[in-house]
Design a protein around this motif. Structure first.
Motif, PDB file in Angstrom:
ATOM      1  N   MET A 273      11.358  -8.009  -7.367  1.00 41.32           N
ATOM      2  CA  MET A 273      12.201  -7.428  -8.400  1.00 41.32           C
ATOM      3  C   MET A 273      12.963  -8.494  -9.188  1.00 41.32           C
ATOM      4  SD  MET A 273      13.038  -4.822 -10.067  1.00 41.32           S
ATOM      5  CE  MET A 273      12.452  -3.430  -9.103  1.00 41.32           C
ATOM      6  N   GLN A 274      13.540  -9.456  -8.507  1.00 42.85           N
ATOM      7  CA  GLN A 274      14.288 -10.487  -9.225  1.00 42.85           C
ATOM      8  C   GLN A 274      13.360 -11.344 -10.078  1.00 42.85           C
ATOM      9  OE1 GLN A 274      16.473 -13.535  -6.982  1.00 42.85           O
ATOM     10  NE2 GLN A 274      18.232 -13.166  -8.311  1.00 42.85           N
ATOM     11  N   ARG A 275      12.159 -11.615  -9.587  1.00 45.40           N
ATOM     12  CA  ARG A 275      11.195 -12.365 -10.394  1.00 45.40           C
ATOM     13  C   ARG A 275      10.786 -11.571 -11.629  1.00 45.40           C
ATOM     14  NH1 ARG A 275       6.718 -12.740  -6.855  1.00 45.40           N
ATOM     15  NH2 ARG A 275       5.593 -13.613  -8.647  1.00 45.40           N
ATOM     16  N   ALA A 276      10.651 -10.263 -11.501  1.00 40.43           N
ATOM     17  CA  ALA A 276      10.324  -9.431 -12.658  1.00 40.43           C
ATOM     18  C   ALA A 276      11.468  -9.433 -13.664  1.00 40.43           C
ATOM     19  CB  ALA A 276      10.015  -8.008 -12.203  1.00 40.43           C
ATOM     20  N   ILE A 277      12.701  -9.350 -13.175  1.00 38.43           N
ATOM     21  CA  ILE A 277      13.871  -9.408 -14.059  1.00 38.43           C
ATOM     22  C   ILE A 277      13.906 -10.741 -14.792  1.00 38.43           C
ATOM     23  CG2 ILE A 277      16.399  -9.548 -14.028  1.00 38.43           C
ATOM     24  CD1 ILE A 277      16.317  -7.392 -11.806  1.00 38.43           C
ATOM     25  N   CYS A 278      13.579 -11.834 -14.096  1.00 42.79           N
ATOM     26  CA  CYS A 278      13.528 -13.157 -14.723  1.00 42.79           C
ATOM     27  C   CYS A 278      12.450 -13.212 -15.802  1.00 42.79           C
ATOM     28  CB  CYS A 278      13.243 -14.232 -13.678  1.00 42.79           C
ATOM     29  SG  CYS A 278      14.569 -14.551 -12.517  1.00 42.79           S
ATOM     30  N   ALA A 279      11.267 -12.712 -15.490  1.00 36.18           N
ATOM     31  CA  ALA A 279      10.151 -12.782 -16.427  1.00 36.18           C
ATOM     32  C   ALA A 279      10.451 -12.008 -17.703  1.00 36.18           C
ATOM     33  CB  ALA A 279       8.873 -12.255 -15.765  1.00 36.18           C
ATOM     34  N   VAL A 280      11.035 -10.823 -17.567  1.00 34.39           N
ATOM     35  CA  VAL A 280      11.386 -10.027 -18.743  1.00 34.39           C
ATOM     36  C   VAL A 280      12.477 -10.725 -19.543  1.00 34.39           C
ATOM     37  CG1 VAL A 280      12.356  -7.833 -19.515  1.00 34.39           C
ATOM     38  CG2 VAL A 280      10.657  -7.872 -17.683  1.00 34.39           C
ATOM     39  N   PHE A 281      13.468 -11.265 -18.854  1.00 37.65           N
ATOM     40  CA  PHE A 281      14.560 -11.995 -19.510  1.00 37.65           C
ATOM     41  C   PHE A 281      14.022 -13.146 -20.352  1.00 37.65           C
ATOM     42  CE2 PHE A 281      17.520 -15.562 -19.477  1.00 37.65           C
ATOM     43  CZ  PHE A 281      18.692 -14.980 -19.924  1.00 37.65           C
ATOM     44  N   GLN A 282      13.017 -13.855 -19.831  1.00 39.50           N
ATOM     45  CA  GLN A 282      12.517 -15.051 -20.509  1.00 39.50           C
ATOM     46  C   GLN A 282      11.546 -14.751 -21.630  1.00 39.50           C
ATOM     47  OE1 GLN A 282      13.922 -17.721 -18.272  1.00 39.50           O
ATOM     48  NE2 GLN A 282      14.115 -18.469 -20.351  1.00 39.50           N
TER      49      GLN A 282
ATOM     50  N   ASN B 154       0.339 -13.013 -16.627  1.00 42.97           N
ATOM     51  CA  ASN B 154       0.138 -14.273 -15.911  1.00 42.97           C
ATOM     52  C   ASN B 154       1.224 -14.547 -14.869  1.00 42.97           C
ATOM     53  OD1 ASN B 154       2.210 -14.726 -17.712  1.00 42.97           O
ATOM     54  ND2 ASN B 154       1.524 -16.781 -18.279  1.00 42.97           N
ATOM     55  N   GLN B 155       2.184 -13.625 -14.729  1.00 43.50           N
ATOM     56  CA  GLN B 155       3.275 -13.816 -13.780  1.00 43.50           C
ATOM     57  C   GLN B 155       2.948 -13.279 -12.390  1.00 43.50           C
ATOM     58  OE1 GLN B 155       6.226 -15.369 -14.536  1.00 43.50           O
ATOM     59  NE2 GLN B 155       5.534 -15.781 -16.627  1.00 43.50           N
ATOM     60  N   GLY B 156       1.819 -12.614 -12.257  1.00 36.92           N
ATOM     61  CA  GLY B 156       1.427 -12.104 -10.950  1.00 36.92           C
ATOM     62  C   GLY B 156       1.601 -10.599 -10.832  1.00 36.92           C
ATOM     63  N   LEU B 157       0.919 -10.014  -9.842  1.00 42.05           N
ATOM     64  CA  LEU B 157       0.906  -8.561  -9.687  1.00 42.05           C
ATOM     65  C   LEU B 157       2.283  -7.995  -9.362  1.00 42.05           C
ATOM     66  CD1 LEU B 157      -0.892  -6.052  -9.645  1.00 42.05           C
ATOM     67  CD2 LEU B 157      -1.273  -6.455  -7.192  1.00 42.05           C
ATOM     68  N   ALA B 158       3.069  -8.700  -8.539  1.00 45.66           N
ATOM     69  CA  ALA B 158       4.389  -8.193  -8.156  1.00 45.66           C
ATOM     70  C   ALA B 158       5.278  -8.004  -9.379  1.00 45.66           C
ATOM     71  CB  ALA B 158       5.051  -9.142  -7.158  1.00 45.66           C
ATOM     72  N   VAL B 159       5.209  -8.940 -10.327  1.00 41.49           N
ATOM     73  CA  VAL B 159       5.981  -8.832 -11.566  1.00 41.49           C
ATOM     74  C   VAL B 159       5.415  -7.731 -12.456  1.00 41.49           C
ATOM     75  CG1 VAL B 159       6.550 -10.015 -13.731  1.00 41.49           C
ATOM     76  CG2 VAL B 159       6.817 -11.206 -11.548  1.00 41.49           C
ATOM     77  N   LEU B 160       4.109  -7.706 -12.581  1.00 36.23           N
ATOM     78  CA  LEU B 160       3.462  -6.744 -13.483  1.00 36.23           C
ATOM     79  C   LEU B 160       3.745  -5.305 -13.065  1.00 36.23           C
ATOM     80  CD1 LEU B 160       1.645  -6.732 -15.973  1.00 36.23           C
ATOM     81  CD2 LEU B 160      -0.329  -6.653 -14.443  1.00 36.23           C
ATOM     82  N   LEU B 161       3.777  -5.030 -11.771  1.00 33.94           N
ATOM     83  CA  LEU B 161       4.019  -3.671 -11.299  1.00 33.94           C
ATOM     84  C   LEU B 161       5.454  -3.220 -11.545  1.00 33.94           C
ATOM     85  CD1 LEU B 161       2.045  -3.685  -7.921  1.00 33.94           C
ATOM     86  CD2 LEU B 161       1.404  -2.549 -10.063  1.00 33.94           C
TER      87      LEU B 161
END
Length: 334
Positions: free
Chosen positions: A128-137, A287-294
């Motif tokens: 979840m935190q990695r997904a929040i980071c990816a969207v933020f960036q 390209n951020q990985g499945l955990a982020v994409l989901l």
């Protein structure tokens, strides 16, 4: 004679992070002839932070009380006793390159700007935190803010954290204590309107640890959205399109709901438009990985809807002439 740089730090309830932060701060590699002091304004922490700071305070680590418990009051109180000719702001939840302070000093000397800073880089752990980071960036989702561009070098409207020659505060004043959020954006806007310059340097490197849950992210961006109209009222200046769009979309949704008894097309078109944006945003993160994409389909609307709703509530209070923001939006959300 040595020159002094003052690092000012607002904090509250950071016991899990304060020790590592202080260690990294005093390990900074400074330019020849420079010394560092830290002024930490503690917002009456009740998790052991205040006790740890009191036990480790000395000439280089100066600790003061911040009864206002918000960032702007802490920064202003730290400024009052900071002795350096250069002022650098740091936050406890960020991690800094070993030459962070040195590059701030170098950027000020190189550019002659009134405030300098680096890009806002988010780093997290867990899905979840990695997904929040990816969207933020993501430029696709954040509206193209230059503060998210890690390699950008040049003049900007605002920077992450900041470093100033002392003369900047003598010329433009301190931080607006009526603002719980956006006090840095407002201060940079004041600098720009006063004829000053704000500069982002790719050489000033740090990483930020964002919220790690959707609930915490929602509360944070609800506050960001709420306080933006107060900045705009103060300066009589419009925000960029990326600040207007979330609130405008929510208003359009409301209009679509009101028209639903007569026609469902407006609401369907709005849903389709956001669906396309959401799909494009998710694909941009593939390209951020499945955990982020989901998790992205949940994270992206949380950013947009929280900011949009906060903006509408803020505008409602500004337009009715409220002298200050609601107390419920004055509490820190971490």
């Amino acid at each position: 004679m040595n020159r002094l740089v003052s690092v000012i730090v607002p904090c509250r309830n950071e016991r899990a992070y304060i020790e590592a932060f202080c260690a990294s701060l005093f390990a900074q590699a400074l330019p020849p002839g420079w010394q560092i002091e830290a002024v930490i304004a503690d917002g009456q922490s009740d998790d052991g932070t205040a006790e740890w700071l009191a036990a480790h305070a000395d000439e280089r680590l100066r600790v003061i009380d911040n009864p206002g418990r918000i960032v702007s009051t802490g920064l202003n109180q730290a400024l009052q006793i900071a002795r350096g000719e250069v002022i650098v702001r740091m936050d406890v939840h960020s991690v800094y390159a070993p030459d962070y302070v040195a590059e701030c000093i170098a950027a000020l000397e190189r550019t002659g700007a009134d405030n300098v800073g680096g890009a806002w880089r988010a780093v997290g752990q867990g899905g979840m935190q990695r997904a929040i980071c990816a969207v933020f960036q993501s430029r696709w989702i954040s509206g193209g803010a230059r503060s998210r561009l890690l390699d950008y070098e040049g003049e900007v409207d605002t920077v992450y954290l900041g470093a100033w020659p002392r003369a900047s505060f003598e010329r433009f004043g301190g931080f607006d204590e009526n603002l719980v959020r956006n006090q840095d954006d407002e201060h940079n806007l004041r600098i720009k309107k006063g004829g000053g310059r704000v500069w982002q340097s790719a050489r000033i490197r740090s990483s930020y640890s964002p919220r790690a849950s959707l609930g915490a992210l929602w509360r944070q961006y609800l506050q960001y959205g709420y306080w933006k109209p107060f900045v705009m009222r103060k300066h009589g200046q419009s925000a960029s399109a990326r600040h207007w769009l979330p609130a405008a979309y929510l208003l359009a949704l409301l209009g679509g709901l009101l028209l639903l008894p007569w026609s469902g097309w407006p609401l369907a078109l709005l849903g389709l438009a956001y669906g396309v944006l959401l799909l494009g945003g998710c694909l941009s993160l593939a390209n951020q990985g499945l955990a982020v994409l989901l998790r992205a389909p949940l994270v992206i609307p949380t950013y947009h809807l929280a900011y949009g709703l906060g903006s509408l509530l803020g505008w409602a209070d500004v337009l009715r002439g409220a002298p200050a923001g609601r107390s419920r939006f004055a509490r820190l959300t971490r």
